[in-house]
Scaffold this motif. Structure first.
Motif, PDB file in Angstrom:
ATOM      1  N   PRO A 177      11.843 -31.270  -5.280  1.00 16.84           N
ATOM      2  CA  PRO A 177      10.973 -29.815  -5.942  1.00 16.84           C
ATOM      3  C   PRO A 177      11.508 -29.563  -6.854  1.00 16.84           C
ATOM      4  O   PRO A 177      12.739 -29.707  -7.325  1.00 16.84           O
ATOM      5  N   ALA A 178      10.467 -29.491  -7.422  1.00 17.94           N
ATOM      6  CA  ALA A 178      10.856 -28.744  -8.941  1.00 17.94           C
ATOM      7  C   ALA A 178      11.428 -27.921  -9.331  1.00 17.94           C
ATOM      8  O   ALA A 178      11.932 -27.211 -10.667  1.00 17.94           O
ATOM      9  N   GLY A 179      11.719 -26.793  -8.564  1.00 16.79           N
ATOM     10  CA  GLY A 179      13.113 -25.732  -8.210  1.00 16.79           C
ATOM     11  C   GLY A 179      14.416 -25.243  -8.397  1.00 16.79           C
ATOM     12  O   GLY A 179      14.744 -24.705  -8.742  1.00 16.79           O
ATOM     13  N   THR A 180      14.416 -26.606  -8.317  1.00 17.80           N
ATOM     14  CA  THR A 180      16.072 -27.364  -7.525  1.00 17.80           C
ATOM     15  C   THR A 180      16.619 -26.548  -9.423  1.00 17.80           C
ATOM     16  O   THR A 180      16.069 -27.030 -10.273  1.00 17.80           O
ATOM     17  N   GLN A 181      18.090 -26.056  -9.457  1.00 15.50           N
ATOM     18  CA  GLN A 181      19.142 -26.613 -10.595  1.00 15.50           C
ATOM     19  C   GLN A 181      20.162 -27.925 -10.125  1.00 15.50           C
ATOM     20  O   GLN A 181      20.286 -27.331 -11.171  1.00 15.50           O
ATOM     21  N   GLN A 182      19.603 -28.639  -9.472  1.00 11.10           N
ATOM     22  CA  GLN A 182      21.076 -29.715  -9.352  1.00 11.10           C
ATOM     23  C   GLN A 182      19.451 -30.510  -9.568  1.00 11.10           C
ATOM     24  O   GLN A 182      20.206 -31.965  -8.768  1.00 11.10           O
ATOM     25  N   VAL A 183      18.613 -30.858 -10.531  1.00 11.14           N
ATOM     26  CA  VAL A 183      18.294 -32.475 -10.680  1.00 11.14           C
ATOM     27  C   VAL A 183      18.913 -33.327 -11.031  1.00 11.14           C
ATOM     28  O   VAL A 183      19.123 -34.790 -10.205  1.00 11.14           O
ATOM     29  N   ASP A 184      19.659 -33.305 -12.234  1.00  4.89           N
ATOM     30  CA  ASP A 184      20.825 -34.355 -12.579  1.00  4.89           C
ATOM     31  C   ASP A 184      22.115 -34.774 -10.912  1.00  4.89           C
ATOM     32  O   ASP A 184      21.980 -36.546 -10.836  1.00  4.89           O
ATOM     33  N   GLU A 185      22.506 -34.333  -9.635  1.00  7.48           N
ATOM     34  CA  GLU A 185      23.126 -34.473  -8.923  1.00  7.48           C
ATOM     35  C   GLU A 185      22.090 -35.102  -8.156  1.00  7.48           C
ATOM     36  O   GLU A 185      22.226 -36.243  -7.101  1.00  7.48           O
ATOM     37  N   ALA A 186      20.778 -34.338  -7.984  1.00  4.10           N
ATOM     38  CA  ALA A 186      20.137 -35.235  -7.253  1.00  4.10           C
ATOM     39  C   ALA A 186      18.957 -36.401  -7.228  1.00  4.10           C
ATOM     40  O   ALA A 186      19.125 -37.391  -6.435  1.00  4.10           O
ATOM     41  N   LYS A 187      19.379 -36.133  -8.616  1.00  2.46           N
ATOM     42  CA  LYS A 187      18.660 -37.973  -8.382  1.00  2.46           C
ATOM     43  C   LYS A 187      20.059 -39.030  -8.378  1.00  2.46           C
ATOM     44  O   LYS A 187      19.743 -40.635  -8.183  1.00  2.46           O
ATOM     45  N   THR A 188      21.363 -38.621  -9.022  1.00  2.00           N
ATOM     46  CA  THR A 188      22.616 -39.266  -8.681  1.00  2.00           C
ATOM     47  C   THR A 188      22.647 -39.445  -6.673  1.00  2.00           C
ATOM     48  O   THR A 188      22.727 -41.075  -6.726  1.00  2.00           O
ATOM     49  N   PHE A 189      21.834 -39.085  -5.788  1.00  2.00           N
ATOM     50  CA  PHE A 189      21.932 -39.385  -4.644  1.00  2.00           C
ATOM     51  C   PHE A 189      20.867 -39.866  -4.486  1.00  2.00           C
ATOM     52  O   PHE A 189      21.204 -41.499  -3.643  1.00  2.00           O
ATOM     53  N   ILE A 190      19.773 -39.595  -4.856  1.00  2.00           N
ATOM     54  CA  ILE A 190      18.465 -41.035  -4.723  1.00  2.00           C
ATOM     55  C   ILE A 190      18.715 -42.499  -5.228  1.00  2.00           C
ATOM     56  O   ILE A 190      18.715 -42.863  -4.576  1.00  2.00           O
ATOM     57  N   GLU A 191      19.555 -42.207  -5.901  1.00  2.00           N
ATOM     58  CA  GLU A 191      19.517 -44.280  -6.797  1.00  2.00           C
ATOM     59  C   GLU A 191      20.696 -44.458  -5.535  1.00  2.00           C
ATOM     60  O   GLU A 191      20.680 -45.438  -5.098  1.00  2.00           O
ATOM     61  N   TRP A 192      21.712 -43.618  -5.149  1.00  8.87           N
ATOM     62  CA  TRP A 192      22.852 -44.273  -4.681  1.00  8.87           C
ATOM     63  C   TRP A 192      21.881 -44.774  -3.309  1.00  8.87           C
ATOM     64  O   TRP A 192      22.149 -45.530  -2.668  1.00  8.87           O
ATOM     65  N   ALA A 193      21.151 -43.936  -2.327  1.00 11.28           N
ATOM     66  CA  ALA A 193      20.649 -44.026  -1.018  1.00 11.28           C
ATOM     67  C   ALA A 193      19.300 -44.946  -1.076  1.00 11.28           C
ATOM     68  O   ALA A 193      19.052 -44.903  -0.113  1.00 11.28           O
ATOM     69  N   THR A 194      18.344 -45.496  -2.389  1.00 11.16           N
ATOM     70  CA  THR A 194      17.880 -45.935  -1.761  1.00 11.16           C
ATOM     71  C   THR A 194      17.445 -47.534  -3.133  1.00 11.16           C
ATOM     72  O   THR A 194      16.951 -47.646  -3.433  1.00 11.16           O
ATOM     73  N   GLY A 195      19.103 -47.170  -3.468  1.00 11.91           N
ATOM     74  CA  GLY A 195      19.741 -48.484  -4.156  1.00 11.91           C
ATOM     75  C   GLY A 195      19.934 -49.731  -3.376  1.00 11.91           C
ATOM     76  O   GLY A 195      20.135 -49.519  -2.469  1.00 11.91           O
ATOM     77  N   LYS A 196      20.475 -50.967  -3.969  1.00 21.90           N
ATOM     78  CA  LYS A 196      20.452 -52.314  -4.018  1.00 21.90           C
ATOM     79  C   LYS A 196      21.668 -51.894  -2.587  1.00 21.90           C
ATOM     80  O   LYS A 196      21.556 -52.353  -2.050  1.00 21.90           O
ATOM     81  N   GLY A 197      22.239 -51.075  -3.351  1.00 30.48           N
ATOM     82  CA  GLY A 197      23.747 -50.940  -3.066  1.00 30.48           C
ATOM     83  C   GLY A 197      23.807 -50.321  -1.666  1.00 30.48           C
ATOM     84  O   GLY A 197      24.561 -51.304  -0.848  1.00 30.48           O
ATOM     85  N   TYR A 198      23.249 -49.405  -1.174  1.00 29.23           N
ATOM     86  CA  TYR A 198      23.030 -48.883  -0.030  1.00 29.23           C
ATOM     87  C   TYR A 198      22.882 -49.938   1.247  1.00 29.23           C
ATOM     88  O   TYR A 198      23.324 -50.298   2.201  1.00 29.23           O
ATOM     89  N   ILE A 199      21.550 -51.028   0.641  1.00 29.25           N
ATOM     90  CA  ILE A 199      21.583 -51.871   1.699  1.00 29.25           C
ATOM     91  C   ILE A 199      21.888 -52.735   1.599  1.00 29.25           C
ATOM     92  O   ILE A 199      23.302 -53.040   2.881  1.00 29.25           O
TER      93      ILE A 199
END
Length: 437
Positions: free
Chosen positions: A308-330
């Motif tokens: 959501p655009a209102g978060t103050q933790q964009v970088d941390e959120a992107k770090t989690f998204i890359e981890w959870a939806t990336g090839k490494g998680y598979i």
């Protein structure tokens, strides 16, 4: 903790903290709202590993599907700021992205390889070519059925069956004395629950939500045929109380051996063939039914992670998204729980992997996804994009009310004709108020 134990614990609690031993030294804590589906519960079981690697702690708000949609919609529209990541789908993402309510995901790392996301999933989670949510898993819908019961009934499931075959097979497979229902389907109110199923089904009967001038179409023979067929089949061969059953309820019934057939999300295939299923060794798969009119009744969806655009933790959120939806998680899930349990339907490389190609439902899942076209979902022309929904902001509210009327008809609280008349009035009044007509 076993996956089964994790599932029970997460379903029982609305708020899950990824670890009880978070130290003050963690760089941040992000809060994620998600749905209580099995793959999401599985992901939560690996969150400690993410925290160990990133130093980012995670708190989970895990909700039933209808409740999740209400909570995240309220939060995003009021700029409530409760969540750093939201689990949303193909309906919300383009609309919220157009409204600038979501952070664009156009700067993910090269290692993440956004180009590997299946085009059907990337397209449905984008607005004007910009990705606004990353698919954790993608799905269509298909038939899951008991091969032993089908054989005992003297029938053979076609690869691409008709609704007439399914209704007949359901009657033949039903054994009330043994508590076996020939078919289990969603009747639960909610635009994304029973509403999604009946809308996808209606496409194969020639129905549509709106004509090209945005007039409601519930006063048509096609919608009457759809609901009467559904109710008659479920009254004959479905479980008691089917009007309140959604995805999780039907999954439980199928895994207990109480369903001959279940038509639902392709993502369920790993669960009906997994350790928690009492019928795992006798499950077959087929395309969702058609009615000879050129449209099958399968949908297209992704449960995806958005910021959501209102978060103050964009970088941390992107770090989690890359981890959870990336090839490494598979790879992580495959190494620990086998290839059948990895999140399906999101990445092209998964379906090119020989290890995954050996999974019995992999090809049918991909075929179902590829056969779903949100831009051409109805027999007669319609003004909207979407298969089990119409991609307009007003749809969720309208369809939630309409699905309540349908569920009331399934439960015998009103007739099909009464439900359709109310749906027609609800929809036309809302569309007129919104300026479509």
């Amino acid at each position: 903790m076993s996956f089964k134990s994790t599932l029970r614990a997460a379903t029982a609690l609305s708020l899950i903290t990824a670890s009880s031993a978070f130290a003050d030294g963690h760089s941040a804590t992000i809060t994620i709202a998600t749905v209580n589906n099995g793959d999401m519960i599985r992901m939560q079981g690996y969150t400690d590993q993410f925290t160990a690697e990133s130093g980012i702690a995670v708190e989970w708000v895990t909700l039933e599907e209808n409740v999740l949609r209400q909570r995240v919609t309220t939060d995003i529209t009021t700029n409530g700021g409760q969540f750093d990541i939201m689990t949303i789908g193909m309906y919300e993402t383009p609309i919220w992205g157009a409204n600038e309510w979501l952070v664009p995901l156009d700067d993910l790392s090269a290692e993440y390889d956004a180009g590997d996301i299946l085009p059907a999933m990337a397209g449905g989670l984008s607005h004007e070519g910009t990705l606004f949510a990353a698919p954790f898993y993608g799905e269509s819908s298909m038939i899951m059925y008991r091969t032993d019961l089908m054989e005992a009934a003297g029938l053979e499931m076609p690869t691409a069956p008709s609704w007439a075959f399914i209704a007949n097979a359901a009657r033949e497979m039903t054994d009330r004395d043994a508590d076996i229902n020939g078919i289990c389907l969603r009747g639960k109110a909610g635009w994304g629950e029973g509403g999604a199923f009946i809308t996808a089904m209606s496409n194969s009967f020639g129905a549509r939500w709106f004509d090209e001038e945005w007039n409601a179409q519930f006063d048509t023979r096609e919608w009457s045929d759809t609901l009467n067929f559904f109710k008659n089949m479920m009254d004959d061969s479905g479980p008691a109380g089917y009007a309140t059953n959604g995805f999780n309820e039907n999954l439980s019934l199928f895994n207990q051996g109480k369903c001959g057939m279940w038509i639902d999300a392709t993502v369920a295939a790993s669960f009906v063939t997994g350790d928690d299923s009492t019928v795992a060794d006798s499950v077959g798969f087929a395309l969702a039914p058609d009615n000879g009119m050129g449209k099958r009744s399968n949908w297209l969806w992704a449960w995806a992670l958005a910021i959501p655009a209102g978060t103050q933790q964009v970088d941390e959120a992107k770090t989690f998204i890359e981890w959870a939806t990336g090839k490494g998680y598979i790879d992580l899930v495959a190494a620990n729980e086998g290839w059948a349990n990895v999140p399906p339907g999101a990445r092209t490389s998964l379906y090119e992997n020989p290890n995954y190609q050996a999974v019995p439902f992999a090809q049918m899942t991909l075929d179902s996804i590829l056969s779903a076209d949100p831009t051409d979902s109805t027999v007669d022309p319609s003004p909207y994009v979407g298969i089990q929904f119409a991609a307009i902001p007003e749809f969720a509210g309208i369809a939630s009310e309409v699905s309540q009327e349908f569920s009331a008809a399934y439960a015998g609280q009103q007739t099909i004709d009464e439900a359709l008349a109310k749906a027609q009035a609800i929809t036309n009044e809302a569309m007129e108020a919104a300026g479509y007509r």
